[in-house]
Design a protein around this motif. Structure first.
Motif, mmCIF file in Angstrom:
data_model
loop_
_atom_site.group_PDB
_atom_site.id
_atom_site.type_symbol
_atom_site.label_atom_id
_atom_site.label_comp_id
_atom_site.label_asym_id
_atom_site.label_seq_id
_atom_site.Cartn_x
_atom_site.Cartn_y
_atom_site.Cartn_z
ATOM 1 N N SER A 160 0.908 -1.164 0.011
ATOM 2 C CA SER A 160 -0.019 -0.119 -0.129
ATOM 3 C C SER A 160 0.802 1.147 0.074
ATOM 4 N N GLN A 161 1.835 1.218 1.062
ATOM 5 C CA GLN A 161 2.778 2.338 0.858
ATOM 6 C C GLN A 161 3.545 2.664 -0.204
ATOM 7 N N LYS A 220 1.167 4.118 -2.989
ATOM 8 C CA LYS A 220 1.040 5.431 -2.855
ATOM 9 C C LYS A 220 2.257 6.525 -3.237
ATOM 10 N N GLU A 221 3.391 5.891 -2.908
ATOM 11 C CA GLU A 221 4.546 6.745 -3.584
ATOM 12 C C GLU A 221 4.560 6.802 -4.767
ATOM 13 N N GLU A 259 2.234 6.533 -7.095
ATOM 14 C CA GLU A 259 1.430 7.548 -7.382
ATOM 15 C C GLU A 259 1.454 8.857 -7.191
ATOM 16 N N ARG A 310 -4.002 5.321 -10.445
ATOM 17 C CA ARG A 310 -4.779 4.413 -9.776
ATOM 18 C C ARG A 310 -6.259 4.780 -10.051
ATOM 19 N N TYR A 356 -4.571 -0.413 -11.146
ATOM 20 C CA TYR A 356 -3.179 0.075 -11.250
ATOM 21 C C TYR A 356 -2.674 0.053 -12.616
#
Length: 107
Positions: free
Chosen positions: A56-57, A60-61, A63, A70, A82
């Motif tokens: 998840s981390q 997010k980074e 993106e 996303r 994605y």
């Protein structure tokens, strides 16, 4: 406060590492090559040993850095896909070279 580009304007390698560095980011990008669209679960299954929190981390980074897109669909259960952005696709020659180097080095 300076942004990342300004902080690393004298060292493009450091800027690149800030964008794609870490154990998982390059592997995630590699799995999204060839105009692939993947759901979270598909990405998770393709990465042996990654935790939910880490995936998840990293997503997010990637993106936030503009390397992946996303797409969230408002349905039950939620569907999230994605894919690579144009900036992410610009890394494909680098990823391909790394893959070729790895194949040769494994011999």
């Amino acid at each position: 406060m300076k942004n990342s580009k300004e902080l690393h304007s004298n060292c493009p390698i450091q800027y690149t590492l800030d964008m794609i560095g870490g154990k998982w980011k390059l592997v995630i990008l590699w799995h999204l090559t060839n105009d692939k669209v993947m759901r979270y679960g598909e990405i998770k299954r393709s990465l042996t040993g990654i935790t939910h929190k880490m995936l998840s981390q990293q997503l997010k980074e990637l993106e936030a850095n503009g390397l992946i897109h996303r797409e969230e669909y408002p349905q039950v259960p939620p569907k999230v896909e994605y894919s690579l952005t144009e900036l992410g696709k610009s890394l494909l020659p680098v990823l391909q070279s790394m893959s070729e180097w790895g194949e040769k080095s494994l011999l």
